[in-house]
Design an enzyme around this catalytic site. Structure first.
Site, short mmCIF file in Angstrom:
data_model
loop_
_atom_site.label_atom_id
_atom_site.label_comp_id
_atom_site.label_asym_id
_atom_site.label_seq_id
_atom_site.Cartn_x
_atom_site.Cartn_y
_atom_site.Cartn_z
N LYS A 14 35.57 8.84 52.13
CA LYS A 14 35.52 7.38 52.05
C LYS A 14 35.59 6.82 53.46
CE LYS A 14 37.72 3.33 49.92
NZ LYS A 14 38.85 2.87 49.09
N LYS B 144 31.76 7.65 49.48
CA LYS B 144 31.70 6.19 49.45
C LYS B 144 31.70 5.68 50.88
CE LYS B 144 34.19 2.15 47.65
NZ LYS B 144 35.38 1.68 46.91
#
Length: 325
Positions: A198, A250
């Site tokens: 992320k 992400k």
């Protein structure tokens, strides 16, 4: 021209192109992120994400049924508490009667068994400082103290009946801590969707409006540097060793190289999150007549799948599922 390679033969008709397509996007591949907000009676549109809403409990149930009817693979729920209910420890995150846990119970009651109900297991929506963990006296995010809060949050979410918990805070050891906490409490069947890679992205902006973020500053001390690739592989390997059931990258569209590398290495299913800024860019360009909206949406989802995602979190999940059925 004899002997010339002619790849165009297999592009000549729609039927031929469909026959030889290497990548497909099906409704089951898609997960719909949803927001449920405390203290509202009607859904409230998010201005930077036209077509996406903070839901009331009633509209959450309705939207969930619509998504499941369309065939989406799952629902990922984020809670939006009232500002006055936030505190330094994010207490509302582990409160059984907090907005997120009430929303999870509503989803499980309404569509549980028909789809996969996923919970965001992170503190940022619930802290008055907006960080994904608790702070030490010097104002830094305290990694190990935060793990204790994640365990509390995970146990509350598991009690709602959620199928998967999304460990998204990027604390070191978060998957191992949550797994141990769940197992010790008897929640051995509750899975973990680990945000393995992320990144500290500029494309999260609209999401912060969506959850009413109180963040001051940034999250660069715990989210990954966009310049780094090998670091993502290290994070992946750690999450796999700690017991992740699914791993996620992400954002998706700016990190397709990372997604491909994770997919090539992972021994568990791989998800990717098409985030708020990606949604907002395509939406704005389409509203201005600069691109074909449906074509751009399908192309973007296909690109994420082609890069290796088994699962795609996207705010277009329900709409795209209708197209792709």
């Amino acid at each position: 021209m004899t002997g010339l390679d002619r790849p165009r033969r297999l592009r000549r008709t729609p039927a031929l192109r469909r026959l030889v397509a290497e990548t497909t996007v099906e409704p089951r591949h898609l997960v719909l992120p949803m927001f449920v907000a405390d203290g509202i009676d009607e859904p409230r549109e998010i201005s930077s994400m036209p077509g996406v809403y903070q839901h009331s409990m009633d509209s959450l149930r309705k939207a969930a049924v619509e998504a499941v009817t369309a065939g989406v693979g799952g629902l990922m729920l984020f809670g939006v508490p009232k500002p006055e209910d936030k505190d330094a420890a994010g207490s509302g995150a582990s409160d059984p009667d907090g907005i997120l846990n009430r929303g999870l119970r509503a989803l499980v009651q309404e569509v549980g068994g028909s789809t996969v109900v996923m919970a965001d297991t992170c503190l940022d929506e619930f802290t008055d400082h907006g960080h994904c963990g608790v702070l030490s006296p010097d104002g830094a995010v305290d990694n190990d103290a935060t793990l204790d809060r994640y365990i509390d949050m995970a146990l509350a979410q598991a009690e709602t009946g959620a199928d998967l918990l999304g460990t998204s805070g990027m604390m070191d050891g978060q998957v191992a801590a949550v797994r141990a906490g769940l197992d010790a409490a008897g929640h051995i069947d509750t899975g973990i969707l680990a945000y393995a890679a992320k990144y500290a992205s500029a494309f999260y902006g609209p999401f912060r409006e969506a959850v009413g973020s109180s963040l001051q500053g940034d999250r660069r001390t715990y989210q990954q540097d966009p310049a780094n690739r090998r670091e993502a592989v290290r994070e992946l390997d750690l999450d796999l060793a700690e017991g992740a059931d699914i791993v996620m990258v992400k954002p998706a569209m700016s990190y397709l190289d990372i997604l491909r590398e994770v997919a090539d290495r992972s021994t568990v299913p791989v998800a990717a999150y098409q985030i708020s800024g990606e949604y907002a860019m395509i939406t704005a360009a389409a509203q201005n007549g600069w691109i074909d909206r449906r074509g751009a949406i399908v192309e973007s989802l296909t690109g994420i799948r082609r890069a290796g995602a088994d699962i795609v979190l996207t705010y277009w999940a329900t709409e795209a599922a209708h197209w792709l059925s």
